[in-house]
Design a protein around this motif. Structure first.
Motif, short mmCIF file in Angstrom:
data_model
loop_
_atom_site.label_atom_id
_atom_site.label_comp_id
_atom_site.label_asym_id
_atom_site.label_seq_id
_atom_site.Cartn_x
_atom_site.Cartn_y
_atom_site.Cartn_z
N LYS A 42 0.84 -1.19 0.00
CA LYS A 42 0.00 0.00 0.00
C LYS A 42 0.89 1.26 0.00
CE LYS A 42 -3.81 1.77 2.60
NZ LYS A 42 -4.59 1.74 3.81
N ILE A 96 -5.06 -5.52 -3.76
CA ILE A 96 -5.61 -4.89 -2.55
C ILE A 96 -4.91 -3.55 -2.27
CG2 ILE A 96 -5.89 -5.18 -0.04
CD1 ILE A 96 -6.14 -8.25 -0.66
N ALA A 99 -6.30 -1.03 -4.65
CA ALA A 99 -7.69 -0.67 -4.31
C ALA A 99 -7.74 0.20 -3.07
CB ALA A 99 -8.50 -1.94 -4.10
N ASN A 100 -6.90 -0.12 -2.08
CA ASN A 100 -6.89 0.69 -0.86
C ASN A 100 -6.48 2.13 -1.11
OD1 ASN A 100 -7.78 -1.34 0.73
ND2 ASN A 100 -5.76 -1.99 1.43
N LYS A 104 -9.14 1.83 -9.19
CA LYS A 104 -10.05 0.68 -9.32
C LYS A 104 -10.01 -0.03 -10.67
CE LYS A 104 -11.71 1.38 -5.17
NZ LYS A 104 -12.12 0.51 -4.13
N GLU A 231 -14.20 -8.22 -4.24
CA GLU A 231 -14.29 -7.73 -2.86
C GLU A 231 -13.79 -6.30 -2.72
OE1 GLU A 231 -11.97 -10.28 -0.23
OE2 GLU A 231 -13.12 -11.99 -1.05
N ASN A 232 -12.83 -5.94 -3.57
CA ASN A 232 -12.22 -4.63 -3.44
C ASN A 232 -12.71 -3.62 -4.48
OD1 ASN A 232 -9.95 -4.78 -1.26
ND2 ASN A 232 -9.94 -6.74 -2.33
#
Ligand code: DNO
Length: 395
Positions: A42, A96, A99-100, A104, A231-232
């Motif tokens: 991230k 992830i 996405a965080n 997107k 999910e993300n």
């Protein structure tokens, strides 16, 4: 459309200010410094976003990173071999992390060994501009006389092989090293640069992978990553093979309508989508880009617009400028705008599709500069300007 520009990061000779001057508003980029297969944290993603933000101010157009192109898929995943499970876990973590950070859309491809392929990076046009080109016979010369591959009779006609031999006889060392550089070293976004021996080893690794094996490896990969993308809230957008024909006798599985049918059937999800790359798709004589667009329009999350002209042999092609190749961009852009309108009526948000002018000719002062082939600033500026003109006139 989200008018976007590919940018190769802080080391790109095309700077963020140049991107703004070309009238782009969004950035398509990747963390190219991270080796293929390693996970993106991230923090890694945030750091790049902060770099972009630092270059924005109240006065500037504020550039925003909208699409990751690409997280390359490691060959061990495509081959389903060795440490592929760890590599898939890393891939999920990277999704992830992206996405965080509120990005997107992720573009990726499933081409064996190397990403896109051209045989010449500096084809001189009648205008004095320089273009990228794929010449089928040159490609045979590469396979036969540079890689020294055997059994080419199985894949090429006698006529093609004779032509290759005749042309090869007239090539000097410089021509040959240019050809080698164009295919094996010159283009950006390849997973890695191979020596001839390494390249042949990779070819051997693919020896037992036929079309159905590669399709099944892609399906397994999708089964792993698409649920994480869902999910993300991430849309995965698979890029077509470029060019969409078999190279080195290896299978190509993202080249045609039926390939896309298989991909979308293999995991039914909104997160399983496509990058509509007009130029790649149009470089197979068997593809009809408008038909492909219409059939999969709901699945299109990212668009590359570039034009090509297929040559007499029906297999070679030249990257033309945006308005003068085989693709009618007025017709195609009309279709894109219609699709955006359809999405607007349904969702009333997220209806703008990210689009970047894909490649441009090397023009004017750029001919003296160093940049990633296809990704010089001025040629792409011209491409984007022409496309903007069409968009504006149709709106
Ligand atoms: C060529 C590009 C490709 C593409 C990747 C996507 O210019 O379109 O390098 O980015 O194949 O994964």
């Amino acid at each position: 459309m989200e008018l976007s520009f590919r940018w190769y990061g802080p080391k790109d000779s095309v700077k963020l200010s140049h991107v703004r001057q070309c009238n782009a508003e969004y950035l398509v980029t990747s963390l190219h410094q991270i080796p293929t297969g390693d996970k993106w944290t991230k923090r890694d993603v945030k750091k790049r976003i902060n770099f972009i933000k630092k270059n924005n101010n109240n006065y500037n157009i504020n550039l925003r990173w909208n699409v990751v192109e690409s997280i390359p898929v490691h060959n061990n995943i495509k081959l389903k071999t060795k440490n592929y499970k760890n590599l898939i876990n890393n891939y999920k973590d990277s999704i992830i992390s992206i996405a965080n950070n509120n990005i997107k859309t992720i573009c990726y491809n499933f081409m064996p060994i190397i990403d896109w392929t051209r045989t010449q990076l500096d084809y001189k046009l009648p205008t004095d501009g320089l273009a990228l080109r794929f010449d089928y016979i040159q490609f045979i010369i590469f396979e036969k006389y540079i890689l020294n591959l055997k059994n080419l009779e199985d894949r090429y006609t006698e006529k093609e092989l004779i032509l290759a031999r005749q042309l090869f006889k007239n090539m000097n060392n410089k021509d040959l090293s240019n050809l080698k550089f164009s295919i094996m070293g010159g283009l950006p976004a390849a997973e890695k640069k191979y020596s001839v021996n390494e390249f042949k080893k990779m070819l051997e690794a693919y020896f037992e992978i036929d079309e159905s094996a590669l399709k099944s490896n892609l399906k397994d990969f999708l089964n792993e990553i698409i649920p994480i993308a869902e999910e993300n809230g991430v849309k995965m957008a698979i890029h077509p093979d470029d060019p969409p024909i078999s190279l080195f006798g290896l299978p190509r599985i993202v080249s045609s309508i039926s390939d896309y049918d298989d991909i979308f059937k293999s995991y039914n999800s909104k997160s399983n989508g496509m990058t509509f790359c007009a130029g790649s798709l149009a470089s197979s004589i068997n593809n009809n880009v408008y038909k492909i667009f219409n059939k999969f329009k709901e699945k299109i999350y990212f668009i590359h617009l570039r034009n090509i002209k297929i040559e007499k042999d029906k297999k070679s092609f030249l990257e033309t400028n945006h308005l003068s190749g085989d693709i009618d961009f007025v017709k195609l852009i009309k279709m894109i705008l219609k699709e955006e309108k359809r999405r607007k009526n349904i969702y009333n948000k997220d209806f703008h599709i990210p689009m970047r002018p894909d490649h441009g000719h090397c023009l004017l002062d750029d001919q003296k500069k160093k940049f990633n082939p296809g990704y010089s600033a001025i040629g792409r500026m011209m491409g984007l300007s022409e496309l903007r003109g069409i968009i504006k006139s149709l709106q």
